[in-house]
Design a protein around this motif. Structure first.
Motif, mmCIF file in Angstrom:
data_model
loop_
_atom_site.group_PDB
_atom_site.id
_atom_site.type_symbol
_atom_site.label_atom_id
_atom_site.label_comp_id
_atom_site.label_asym_id
_atom_site.label_seq_id
_atom_site.Cartn_x
_atom_site.Cartn_y
_atom_site.Cartn_z
ATOM 1 N N LEU A 80 0.840 -1.190 0.000
ATOM 2 C CA LEU A 80 0.000 0.000 0.000
ATOM 3 C C LEU A 80 0.876 1.242 0.000
ATOM 4 C CD1 LEU A 80 -2.842 1.374 0.423
ATOM 5 C CD2 LEU A 80 -2.302 1.306 2.859
ATOM 6 N N GLN A 81 0.536 2.176 -0.867
ATOM 7 C CA GLN A 81 1.238 3.460 -0.904
ATOM 8 C C GLN A 81 0.185 4.565 -0.861
ATOM 9 O OE1 GLN A 81 2.721 5.205 -4.678
ATOM 10 N NE2 GLN A 81 4.714 5.044 -3.679
ATOM 11 N N VAL A 82 0.360 5.502 0.060
ATOM 12 C CA VAL A 82 -0.504 6.674 0.130
ATOM 13 C C VAL A 82 0.370 7.885 -0.125
ATOM 14 C CG1 VAL A 82 -2.072 8.047 1.556
ATOM 15 C CG2 VAL A 82 -2.034 5.563 1.802
ATOM 16 N N ASP B 16 3.888 14.346 0.861
ATOM 17 C CA ASP B 16 4.231 13.291 1.812
ATOM 18 C C ASP B 16 3.866 11.953 1.186
ATOM 19 O OD1 ASP B 16 5.152 12.072 4.090
ATOM 20 O OD2 ASP B 16 3.547 12.777 5.399
ATOM 21 N N SER B 17 4.501 10.896 1.646
ATOM 22 C CA SER B 17 4.235 9.568 1.119
ATOM 23 C C SER B 17 4.468 8.552 2.230
ATOM 24 C CB SER B 17 5.161 9.287 -0.061
ATOM 25 O OG SER B 17 4.918 8.010 -0.599
ATOM 26 N N LEU B 18 3.556 7.588 2.342
ATOM 27 C CA LEU B 18 3.699 6.506 3.310
ATOM 28 C C LEU B 18 3.512 5.178 2.597
ATOM 29 C CD1 LEU B 18 1.599 7.932 6.286
ATOM 30 C CD2 LEU B 18 4.076 7.679 6.204
ATOM 31 N N ASN B 19 4.278 4.189 3.000
ATOM 32 C CA ASN B 19 4.183 2.850 2.414
ATOM 33 C C ASN B 19 4.056 1.837 3.540
ATOM 34 O OD1 ASN B 19 4.840 3.470 -0.484
ATOM 35 N ND2 ASN B 19 6.640 4.316 0.511
ATOM 36 N N ARG B 20 3.286 0.801 3.264
ATOM 37 C CA ARG B 20 3.145 -0.285 4.223
ATOM 38 C C ARG B 20 2.773 -1.549 3.454
ATOM 39 N NH1 ARG B 20 0.020 1.638 9.093
ATOM 40 N NH2 ARG B 20 1.973 2.656 9.508
ATOM 41 N N ILE C 16 -1.526 -1.276 -4.177
ATOM 42 C CA ILE C 16 -2.630 -0.331 -3.991
ATOM 43 C C ILE C 16 -2.028 1.055 -3.818
ATOM 44 C CG2 ILE C 16 -4.574 0.325 -2.537
ATOM 45 C CD1 ILE C 16 -4.722 -2.647 -1.696
ATOM 46 N N LYS C 17 -2.513 1.988 -4.618
ATOM 47 C CA LYS C 17 -2.038 3.366 -4.536
ATOM 48 C C LYS C 17 -3.222 4.274 -4.233
ATOM 49 C CE LYS C 17 1.838 2.682 -7.609
ATOM 50 N NZ LYS C 17 2.566 3.110 -8.782
ATOM 51 N N ILE C 18 -3.100 5.000 -3.144
ATOM 52 C CA ILE C 18 -4.112 5.982 -2.768
ATOM 53 C C ILE C 18 -3.459 7.353 -2.899
ATOM 54 C CG2 ILE C 18 -5.586 6.867 -0.924
ATOM 55 C CD1 ILE C 18 -5.734 4.000 0.166
#
Length: 157
Positions: free
Chosen positions: A33-35, A48-52, A116-118
């Motif tokens: 998942l990347q937001v 900003d970017s967060l990955n999990r 998944i990219k949000i």
């Protein structure tokens, strides 16, 4: 004016296609998942970017209650609108996983990998508020070193 969201899911073609073995006794689902938060003024600017990532048994994930809990735990602290998560993210991912599990091309796959990219387009007001908060957080407050700590420094020639 609020933030705008978009979501996209893609299955990786290189998901493992081989008979189940003793190493992996159950078919798995792996989600990356990347937001990304982007500027409303220039959507090429990533604020900003967060990955999990998470992996779990597919049969566990195919239960709607379990899927909801897994997705919520995956993105709980990402700061996304709860309404967006409950009405869009959870149902969209759950439906995609159900369809992927029944796809003939996925029969025999040990692991199905989903990306998944949000994307969150910040509202101008939120963007300015975040910039001010970041500026305040990055303000450096220098405290002079004590005479004893300066004298304790090792001299290097």
């Amino acid at each position: 004016m609020g933030s705008h969201y978009s979501i996209g899911i893609q299955q990786e073609d290189d998901s493992f296609l081989m008979p189940l073995s003793s190493k992996i006794p159950h078919p798995l689902l792996h989600i990356d998942l990347q937001v990304r938060w982007v500027s409303s003024l220039n959507r090429d600017i990533i604020l900003d970017s967060l990955n999990r990532s998470i992996s779990d048994r597919r049969d566990v994930f195919l239960s709607e209650g379990n899927a909801r809990n897994i997705i919520h735990s995956l993105i709980a602290d990402f700061g996304l609108s709860q309404k967006f998560v409950d009405t869009v993210v959870v149902p969209y991912i759950f439906l995609y996983v159900q369809n992927a599990d029944f796809r003939p091309t996925n029969r025999g796959r040990q692991v199905i990998v989903l990306r998944i990219k949000i994307r969150v387009v910040m509202s101008p007001a939120d963007e300015i508020g975040d910039l001010v908060d970041e500026s305040m957080a990055n303000s450096v407050r220098f405290k002079p070193a004590s005479k004893s700590s300066i004298e304790a420094l090792e001299r290097v020639h």
